[in-house]
Write an enzyme that holds these catalytic residues in place. Structure first.
Site, PDB file in Angstrom:
ATOM      1  N   TYR A   1      28.420 -93.479-122.432  1.00  0.00           N
ATOM      2  CA  TYR A   1      28.989 -92.435-123.283  1.00  0.00           C
ATOM      3  C   TYR A   1      29.924 -93.021-124.326  1.00  0.00           C
ATOM      4  CZ  TYR A   1      33.625 -92.705-121.078  1.00  0.00           C
ATOM      5  OH  TYR A   1      34.867 -93.125-120.651  1.00  0.00           O
TER       6      TYR A   1
ATOM      7  N   LYS B   1      30.606 -98.981-120.934  1.00  0.00           N
ATOM      8  CA  LYS B   1      31.179 -97.634-120.925  1.00  0.00           C
ATOM      9  C   LYS B   1      30.242 -96.698-120.164  1.00  0.00           C
ATOM     10  CE  LYS B   1      33.902 -94.694-124.039  1.00  0.00           C
ATOM     11  NZ  LYS B   1      35.228 -94.990-123.472  1.00  0.00           N
TER      12      LYS B   1
ATOM     13  N   GLU C   1      43.596-102.814-117.280  1.00  0.00           N
ATOM     14  CA  GLU C   1      43.639-101.708-118.234  1.00  0.00           C
ATOM     15  C   GLU C   1      44.087-100.460-117.497  1.00  0.00           C
ATOM     16  OE1 GLU C   1      39.690-101.085-119.753  1.00  0.00           O
ATOM     17  OE2 GLU C   1      38.805-100.895-117.764  1.00  0.00           O
TER      18      GLU C   1
ATOM     19  N   LEU D   1      37.296-102.457-120.637  1.00  0.00           N
ATOM     20  CA  LEU D   1      36.483-101.931-121.716  1.00  0.00           C
ATOM     21  C   LEU D   1      37.252-102.177-123.000  1.00  0.00           C
ATOM     22  CD1 LEU D   1      33.956-100.231-122.537  1.00  0.00           C
ATOM     23  CD2 LEU D   1      35.522 -98.285-122.597  1.00  0.00           C
TER      24      LEU D   1
END
Length: 279
Positions: free
Chosen positions: A33, A144, A176, A200
């Site tokens: 996505y 992702k 992250e 990511l």
């Protein structure tokens, strides 16, 4: 339309859309996505998001049913159907519709989902609270993918603790957050985790790195620890909807607040870029 839902050519208000239960998103989260902000009919950093979608799809061997130009044109045309001037645009590809079986279906036909809904721009003057969570996700965080259950659980833990975000770490290394990247400022140097398979690489993260030479800021794509984070001059997250949002507490302990001028330069740069490119 106040909101828009799209599924393989069909459109309606999001609440009225229906998708097949056999879509592999339902069984396995088998898809990828992207999400972006749009203002005045312009989707911000659309090319960056489209390129990352194609990279993610390629790594999962998912065919993209449209070319890059065609997908851009479709998203922009759908955006025109929504009444509000500032919107959150989300789109995903899933590996077709088939009976439940872990192996890929034969000759799968990729499904394309799109949702568009109004969005309120964040106030970057408001600082947020964070918590830390051990990073137990899989080793392909750079894709992702729709498989976000660990992120969902971490986000809920943060919510229950009265925090905005959860900061993942592997042992002492900070990776992250549950839905954003995290950065620190120390002695006027920006540190952000390297773009390896543990994070990511966000579009906003890339914009921050691009702005550093313009602003005369030294930037390092280098892993940092929890201790580095807790003793940094500033701690901030970045993402499509958060832009560059500073934290003032992590696990209930005060952090940052020692270089607000430099932080504001980065925030102003990002907001200015967004405003200029969505006129």
């Amino acid at each position: 339309m106040k909101t828009l839902g799209y599924y393989n050519g069909d459109t309606a208000e999001i609440c009225d859309m229906r998708v097949p239960m056999n879509d592999r998103a339902c069984w396995f989260g088998d898809g990828v996505y992207e999400a972006a902000l749009a203002a005045n009919g312009v989707i911000f950093a659309l090319e960056d998001h489209i390129n990352r979608l194609f990279r993610s799809a390629s790594m999962l061997e998912i065919d993209v049913p449209l070319g890059k130009a065609e997908l851009k044109e479709l998203l922009v045309s759908l955006l025109k159907k929504v009444e509000s001037s500032v919107n959150f645009v989300y789109w995903q590809l899933t590996r077709g519709t088939a009976d439940r079986s872990h192996a890929f279906p034969e000759n799968p036909k990729t499904n394309l989902w799109v949702t568009i809904k109004p969005f309120t721009m964040p106030d970057l003057r408001q600082k947020i609270k964070l918590i830390t969570v051990e990073d137990t996700r899989f080793l392909h965080c750079n894709i992702k993918t729709l498989n976000l259950l660990p992120n969902v659980m971490a986000s809920e833990k943060a919510k229950k603790a009265g925090a905005k975000e959860a900061v993942f770490h592997r042992a002492e290394r900070v990776t992250e957050c549950s839905h954003s990247n995290i950065h620190i400022l120390k002695n006027s140097v920006l540190r952000t985790a390297p773009a390896d398979n543990f994070i990511l690489a966000g579009i906003t993260r890339a914009h921050i790195l691009q702005c550093c030479p313009v602003l005369g800021i030294k930037a390092e794509e280098k892993a940092f620890t929890i201790t580095d984070m807790m003793t940094a001059d500033e701690v901030f997250i970045s993402g499509t909807t958060s832009f560059c949002t500073a934290a003032d507490h992590i696990n209930g302990i005060p952090v940052g607040g020692r270089d607000p001028g430099l932080l504001k330069k980065i925030q102003d740069f990002l907001l200015d870029k967004f405003n200029k490119e969505t006129i």
